[in-house]
Design a protein around this motif. Sequence first.
Motif, mmCIF file in Angstrom:
data_model
loop_
_atom_site.group_PDB
_atom_site.id
_atom_site.type_symbol
_atom_site.label_atom_id
_atom_site.label_comp_id
_atom_site.label_asym_id
_atom_site.label_seq_id
_atom_site.Cartn_x
_atom_site.Cartn_y
_atom_site.Cartn_z
ATOM 1 N N ASN A 115 43.855 6.090 130.086
ATOM 2 C CA ASN A 115 43.620 4.393 130.230
ATOM 3 C C ASN A 115 42.154 4.264 129.744
ATOM 4 N N GLU A 116 41.249 4.836 129.773
ATOM 5 C CA GLU A 116 39.961 4.873 129.352
ATOM 6 C C GLU A 116 40.169 4.612 127.619
ATOM 7 N N ILE A 117 40.938 5.591 127.243
ATOM 8 C CA ILE A 117 41.014 5.425 125.752
ATOM 9 C C ILE A 117 41.788 4.195 125.208
ATOM 10 N N LYS A 118 42.857 3.773 126.119
ATOM 11 C CA LYS A 118 43.505 2.546 125.729
ATOM 12 C C LYS A 118 42.559 1.116 125.838
ATOM 13 N N THR A 119 41.751 1.246 126.829
ATOM 14 C CA THR A 119 40.742 0.291 126.810
ATOM 15 C C THR A 119 39.810 0.201 125.607
ATOM 16 N N GLU A 120 39.160 1.459 125.121
ATOM 17 C CA GLU A 120 38.411 1.420 124.117
ATOM 18 C C GLU A 120 38.847 1.133 123.052
ATOM 19 N N ILE A 121 40.357 1.408 122.712
ATOM 20 C CA ILE A 121 41.007 0.927 121.622
ATOM 21 C C ILE A 121 40.968 -0.678 121.644
ATOM 22 N N GLN A 122 41.503 -0.903 122.647
ATOM 23 C CA GLN A 122 41.654 -2.569 123.017
ATOM 24 C C GLN A 122 40.373 -3.361 122.577
ATOM 25 N N LYS A 123 39.187 -2.699 123.218
ATOM 26 C CA LYS A 123 37.888 -3.613 122.817
ATOM 27 C C LYS A 123 37.703 -3.271 121.429
ATOM 28 N N SER A 124 37.775 -1.962 120.718
ATOM 29 C CA SER A 124 37.568 -2.057 119.392
ATOM 30 C C SER A 124 38.380 -2.903 118.577
ATOM 31 N N ALA A 125 39.714 -3.234 118.913
ATOM 32 C CA ALA A 125 40.493 -4.191 118.167
ATOM 33 C C ALA A 125 39.950 -5.648 118.320
ATOM 34 N N ASP A 126 39.546 -5.976 119.551
ATOM 35 C CA ASP A 126 38.867 -7.375 119.887
ATOM 36 C C ASP A 126 37.521 -7.291 119.216
ATOM 37 N N VAL A 127 36.790 -6.616 118.867
ATOM 38 C CA VAL A 127 35.650 -6.648 118.107
ATOM 39 C C VAL A 127 36.000 -6.766 116.697
ATOM 40 N N GLN A 128 37.082 -5.967 116.150
ATOM 41 C CA GLN A 128 37.207 -5.936 114.878
ATOM 42 C C GLN A 128 37.895 -7.418 114.645
ATOM 43 N N GLU A 129 38.660 -7.897 115.204
ATOM 44 C CA GLU A 129 39.135 -9.505 115.264
ATOM 45 C C GLU A 129 37.842 -10.374 115.298
ATOM 46 N N ILE A 130 37.017 -10.034 116.175
ATOM 47 C CA ILE A 130 35.940 -11.054 116.042
ATOM 48 C C ILE A 130 35.042 -10.974 114.804
ATOM 49 N N SER A 131 34.850 -9.641 114.449
ATOM 50 C CA SER A 131 34.012 -9.506 113.036
ATOM 51 C C SER A 131 34.954 -10.243 111.885
ATOM 52 N N GLU A 132 36.043 -10.032 112.088
ATOM 53 C CA GLU A 132 36.858 -10.583 110.995
ATOM 54 C C GLU A 132 36.757 -12.361 110.829
ATOM 55 N N SER A 133 36.902 -12.792 111.985
ATOM 56 C CA SER A 133 36.927 -14.328 112.076
ATOM 57 C C SER A 133 35.344 -14.631 111.823
ATOM 58 N N LEU A 134 34.339 -13.892 112.087
ATOM 59 C CA LEU A 134 33.007 -14.343 111.823
ATOM 60 C C LEU A 134 32.881 -14.041 110.440
#
Length: 119
Positions: free
Chosen positions: A44-63
């Motif tokens: 579950n921790e690994i899943k949340t870290e992957i999800q956070k990383s994906a969210d950060v990646q999306e934010i940086s791409e939109s930025l």
Amino acid sequence: MFGIGGGEFIFIIFIALMLFGTDKLPEAARTFGKIMANLKHATNEIKTEIQKSADVQEISESLKQVTASFTAEVEKVKETVAVPKIDLGENVMSDAASSISHVKEDIEDIASGPIKRQL
């Protein structure tokens, strides 16, 4: 559960009883349960870290997209406001020199003409 049917599950319990005995089987089951809980928690921790990383990646791409579009608009404004550069090549310099010489001749003509005679 893990693709194990009822008969297979009973067979596994029977083997566990034979290996551990009735005294140690509850302790082994608790240990197995703790291991499974820790494994589930880790996944579950690994899943949340992957999800956070994906969210950060999306934010940086939109930025990056917003920054690129902003930069493009700034460049467009610069192009419309920019003052055209004057070419100070030989042609412009020779034209300026000839204009100066014409003005100098006109001034000399005026100074040597009727104004100078009156003085």
